[in-house]
Design a protein around this motif. Structure first.
Motif, PDB file in Angstrom:
ATOM      1  N   GLN A 289       0.826  -1.205   0.000  1.00 34.48           N
ATOM      2  CA  GLN A 289       0.000   0.000   0.000  1.00 34.48           C
ATOM      3  C   GLN A 289       0.863   1.258   0.000  1.00 34.48           C
ATOM      4  N   GLU A 290       1.946   1.238   0.771  1.00 37.05           N
ATOM      5  CA  GLU A 290       2.852   2.390   0.820  1.00 37.05           C
ATOM      6  C   GLU A 290       3.499   2.637  -0.535  1.00 37.05           C
ATOM      7  N   TYR A 291       3.988   1.575  -1.175  1.00 36.66           N
ATOM      8  CA  TYR A 291       4.617   1.713  -2.493  1.00 36.66           C
ATOM      9  C   TYR A 291       3.593   2.177  -3.536  1.00 36.66           C
ATOM     10  N   PHE A 292       2.398   1.603  -3.472  1.00 42.80           N
ATOM     11  CA  PHE A 292       1.329   1.971  -4.398  1.00 42.80           C
ATOM     12  C   PHE A 292       1.037   3.470  -4.302  1.00 42.80           C
ATOM     13  N   GLN A 293       0.937   3.963  -3.091  1.00 44.33           N
ATOM     14  CA  GLN A 293       0.651   5.384  -2.882  1.00 44.33           C
ATOM     15  C   GLN A 293       1.781   6.257  -3.408  1.00 44.33           C
ATOM     16  N   GLN A 294       3.013   5.906  -3.069  1.00 34.37           N
ATOM     17  CA  GLN A 294       4.143   6.749  -3.452  1.00 34.37           C
ATOM     18  C   GLN A 294       4.321   6.816  -4.962  1.00 34.37           C
ATOM     19  N   ILE A 295       4.226   5.681  -5.626  1.00 38.11           N
ATOM     20  CA  ILE A 295       4.440   5.670  -7.082  1.00 38.11           C
ATOM     21  C   ILE A 295       3.307   6.405  -7.797  1.00 38.11           C
ATOM     22  N   ASN A 296       2.080   6.188  -7.363  1.00 34.61           N
ATOM     23  CA  ASN A 296       0.960   6.856  -8.024  1.00 34.61           C
ATOM     24  C   ASN A 296       0.925   8.352  -7.719  1.00 34.61           C
ATOM     25  N   LEU A 297       1.411   8.755  -6.570  1.00 31.74           N
ATOM     26  CA  LEU A 297       1.557  10.192  -6.306  1.00 31.74           C
ATOM     27  C   LEU A 297       2.585  10.804  -7.250  1.00 31.74           C
ATOM     28  N   GLN A 298       3.632  10.039  -7.557  1.00 26.06           N
ATOM     29  CA  GLN A 298       4.623  10.523  -8.519  1.00 26.06           C
ATOM     30  C   GLN A 298       4.026  10.609  -9.920  1.00 26.06           C
ATOM     31  N   GLN A 299       3.144   9.660 -10.236  1.00 21.89           N
ATOM     32  CA  GLN A 299       2.460   9.726 -11.531  1.00 21.89           C
ATOM     33  C   GLN A 299       1.561  10.960 -11.601  1.00 21.89           C
TER      34      GLN A 299
END
Length: 910
Positions: free
Chosen positions: A189-199
């Protein structure tokens, strides 16, 4: 299974409690307790246990292990060295970490984790290109380490390398999807949030808002419309994405859009404290101070005992209302004291809250110049937490204001060790500049990184520009200034044409005829001294020199005259005159002017009861000289002039943080030029009106002939010369203006002709200064007699209705839309039996002032007395507070069916 590989995976997954438990269990099973053993597994286990302790905050256990580990670095293998480097990274010892990691790479160029951690170290040192090299090398060896993508992508985004950033985002999402079943849910969940925030960030930076909003709509917004939907996104997740999308918008200077998105989600979750706090923060950045305050007050309706919210409210109130700030801080302290007896409140939490609430109180005391009380609190807090940033920052600033520059610099140096950016910024403000170019370059990189403030940190850029000027790199300094000023100006609401029209109305209202036909106004005291001029013209230096005299007290920049103007405007709104200052100056009666002047005098004498003269050096009072002379005909006024080019450059170098428009002109050279012209025109007007009553001082003459000009000023004021005035820089008195450092120095001439370094950039200034001032046709009502409303009210109270009627009709002849005059005349008509005309006039008055609950009550009573039905019943509808007042009236045994309009005297209102 390899125990150490398993434990290192726990580190990667941030499961530190499990790491600690497993390390202790393995240690108890088969690992020798004697750390002097060169067993690699023993040392590696100890390092991993130390990592667990440092993350869990168990300092004593960490220290006990780490002090022994550091003695056996030569016995560690590459993996253990890499683990040890991570401890140094956590402790901020980046150089040591780099040395360890580099030693690994020198022997094993394929150690991808060491490469990734080297990239992180260089990232922390703002060496972004070097960081990208190491991150890229790490991914080339091991493309499955997702955290490396997460660290590298933001660098590419900041460098506007959007294509490579998009490529990495796509790769990272694919890798994450392939490992979905392998990763712990919390890490996924943490990785999902961080990468999609970068997107989302990439889409915003490339103006692809449609993609960003569609993604949010598909993944979150559309799922919350039906609150009973079993697979709907949780409230927590929706709020998370809304707030973080707002952060990204703000970081790209789209603050208004961020507000709109937050408000949209707030309609669905109106009780979300997180949304209300973020709305408050962004509103404050935009300068919507009252809106910002109201969001926090709204949050407090849901969590009344939240001391964090009360301290936040206190700090928001501080620039505009010290009283409200203090009350909010006291509320936070009361909540803390109430909770202090709660055994469930952890000691660490109590310490954090104690520091928060009492540092807020200390900041308020310092802002009110209660320096002794503030210092007592600051010092106590530093004994509890020596490195508490808000205390170091504000206590250092207080020392600077008190002229204790050495002590201020000591605190700022300590701050620099904890927070280099805040520390260096504070030191530059104290004219203590970095001596190496590398530091300035790093600060500049930070200033160009995005934050909630926007795409750049303009406040930091202003400081760096000053440092570049100190290095005599004038071109670089001005380039930074242009960026800083342009970015700051985005959130300002300054209109130079509006200011020019305002100045024109001042000149028209304060004419010779005003003083000819309004004699006897004000107070004859010569106690007040007003130092006026353009900001950065030298007003602080003159105040400091004059304050060296035994009979003169310098009170600094007082806001008393602007407050009087604001209260006059409130009164005009209260009575619904349709006028405002300066137009309404002709309506102030003699008696009221005496009371206003006496009120001002009492307030300024409170600062120094024994002083013969007290200085108010608010520069922009140059606009208010007419009002000052109206209220204090014998007041001494010193007008400071300076080379306008130097004034312009000095203003352009100053970050006034003018979110509310008060100094909004200072962020644009053309606007500065127009303001200079407005100032010059106004001063010429005052000089014509008051001839030799205003003393004009040229700053450059004061610098060249300090004693001569100082004697001239003292003679003008009417006090004897005192040689001590020349030791002005030794005075121990607070200075809170942008000149806080300059007035602590002996006279220096480097500020003269400063503009010559920037002559190539001054074209907009010259254009603004030379822009012609064309007075538009002025339409301003002039009343034949002041106080017609007051006189009418006086006669009404004395039951002399004919005389009251005459005064109200005279006023309405000149101002037909005057709400109070209409309402009062209507009341008189009701008394005289002219019911229809009376009702119509009362309705007309209330329509202009629909907030006046007393008028609502009176009109409602008039309907009852006359038997006339209201044409528009909504006009007398009462809100809840009004209904309570209505009920109180009904319960009053002395209440009758007599209309008794509510009035205030002029001075009781202002």
């Amino acid at each position: 299974m390899n125990d150490l590989s398993y434990l290192r995976r726990l580190v990667e997954y941030k499961n530190y409690q499990q790491l600690k438990n497993d390390c202790l269990e393995l240690q108890a099973q088969d690992i020798p307790q004697n750390i002097t053993s060169n067993n690699h597994k023993t040392l590696s286990l100890k390092i991993l246990l130390a990592i667990a302790y440092i993350h869990l905050g168990d300092k004593s256990q960490f220290d006990a292990i780490f002090s022994k580990i550091s003695q056996h670095i030569t016995d560690l293998d590459h993996h253990a060295l890499c683990d040890l480097a991570s401890i140094y990274m956590l402790q901020g010892e980046i150089k040591t970490a780099i040395e360890l990691l580099q030693s690994i790479i020198n022997q094993n160029k394929q150690h991808d984790l060491a490469l990734a951690r080297l990239g992180w170290c260089y990232l922390k040192q703002q060496e972004f290109n070097q960081a990208v090299v190491y991150f890229s090398d790490a991914l080339a060896i091991n493309p499955n380490r997702i955290i490396v993508y997460i660290y590298q992508i933001p660098i590419l985004l900041e460098q506007s390398l959007f294509e490579p950033a998009q490529k990495l985002i796509t790769q990272a999402l694919l890798k994450l999807d392939s490992k979905k079943n392998q990763l712990p849910q919390i890490i996924y969940q943490e990785y999902f949030q961080q990468i999609n925030l970068q997107q989302l960030s990439l889409w915003i930076k490339t103006n692809q808002y449609v993609y960003a909003e569609n993604w949010l709509e598909e993944n979150f917004s559309s799922k919350i419309e039906n609150k009973n939907d079993s697979d709907k996104t949780s409230k927590k997740d929706t709020i998370f994405w809304t707030i973080n999308y707002a952060n990204l918008l703000a970081e790209n200077d789209q603050h208004q859009q961020a507000l709109e998105n937050l408000l949209k989600t707030l309609k669905i979750f109106p009780d979300s404290i997180e949304l209300l706090i973020k709305l408050s923060e962004i509103s404050n950045i935009l300068g919507y101070i009252f809106q910002s305050i109201n969001f926090i007050k709204k949050a407090l309706t849901y969590q009344e005992d939240n001391l964090f919210l009360w301290t936040k409210l206190a700090m928001l109130y501080l620039p505009t209302s010290s009283k409200d700030a203090r009350e909010s801080a006291q509320k936070a302290i009361d909540i803390f004291n109430k909770n202090n007896d709660d055994e469930t409140d952890l000691a660490d939490n109590r310490k954090t809250n104690y520091l928060l609430v009492y540092s807020t109180l200390a900041i308020i005391e310092s802002n009110e110049q209660n320096y002794d009380q503030a210092e007592k609190i600051f010092l106590e807090l530093l004994t509890i937490e020596p490195n508490y940033i808000p205390v170091l920052q504000h206590f250092g600033q207080q020392k600077l204001q008190q002229g204790k520059i050495g002590e201020a610099i000591d605190y700022f140096n300590q701050l620099k060790q904890i927070d280099p950016v805040k520390g260096h910024s504070a030191l530059i403000g104290a004219k203590n500049f970095p001596k190496d170019n590398e530091t300035l370059e790093k600060l500049e990189n930070i200033a160009h990184s995005s934050s909630l403030e926007g795409s750049i940190k303009s406040s930091l850029l202003f400081q760096i520009a000053s440092a570049r000027e100190k290095q005599k790199d004038y071109k670089k300094a001005f380039e930074l200034l242009i960026k800083a000023n342009q970015h700051s100006r985005q959130s300002l609401h300054y209109d130079p044409q509006k200011h020019r029209r305002y100045c024109a109305r001042i000149r028209y209202a304060f004419s010779k005829s005003l003083y000819k036909y309004r004699k006897g106004h004000g107070n004859s005291s010569n106690c007040p001294i007003f130092i006026v001029g353009m900001p950065r013209s030298g007003t602080s230096l003159i105040e400091q020199i004059l304050s060296g005299h035994s009979q003169i007290f310098g009170a600094g920049e007082l806001n008393i005259i602007p407050q009087v103007i604001a209260r006059i405007n409130r009164w005009e709104r209260h009575v619904g005159s349709g006028r405002k200052y300066p137009d309404c100056i002709d309506d102030i009666p003699v008696a009221e002017s005496h009371q206003i002047a006496s009120m001002i005098l009492d307030e300024i004498q409170h600062y120094a009861p024994d002083a013969s003269h007290i200085i108010d050096k608010l520069p922009h009072n140059f606009e208010n000289i007419g009002l000052i002379k109206f209220l204090f005909p014998k007041a001494k006024i010193i007008s400071v002039r300076r080379d306008p080019r130097d004034i312009a450059i000095s203003n352009y170098f100053t970050d006034y943080m003018a979110k509310h428009g008060g100094m909004g002109f200072a962020y644009n050279l053309a606007d500065i030029g127009e303001q200079l012209a407005d100032h010059n025109f106004l001063i010429q007007h005052w000089q014509k009106l008051f001839a030799d009553e205003i003393l004009e001082i040229q700053y450059e003459n004061l610098i060249d002939n300090t004693e001569k000009i100082s004697k001239q000023m003292f003679e003008y004021i009417g006090v004897n010369w005192e040689q001590s005035a020349l030791d002005f820089y030794k005075l121990e008195r607070p200075v809170k203006t942008a000149s806080v450092w300059q007035v602590r120095q002996p006279i220096y001439k480097t500020s003269k002709a400063r503009w010559e370094h920037y002559r190539d950039f001054l074209a907009p200034l010259i254009k603004g200064t030379n822009k012609s001032i064309k007075d538009e046709k002025m339409q301003m009502i002039t009343l034949p007699t002041p106080g017609l409303l007051f006189t009418g009210i006086k006669y009404f109270k004395e039951k002399e209705l004919d005389k009251a009627e005459e005064n109200f009709k005279k006023l309405l002849h000149h101002i037909p839309e005057h709400a109070a005059a209409n309402f009062m005349l209507g009341t008189i008509y009701i008394e005289k039996g002219y019911h229809s005309d009376g009702i119509e006039l009362m309705e007309q008055g209330l329509k202009v002032c629909p907030w006046n609950k007393n008028w609502k009550h009176d009109l409602k009573l008039a309907y009852k007395i006359t038997g006339i039905e209201a044409k528009n019943p909504k006009i007398i509808e009462l809100d809840q507070d009004d209904q309570k007042a209505e009920q109180n009236n009904k319960n009053d045994k002395n209440n009758t069916n007599t209309i008794t309009p509510d009035y205030y005297t002029y001075t009781s209102n202002i």
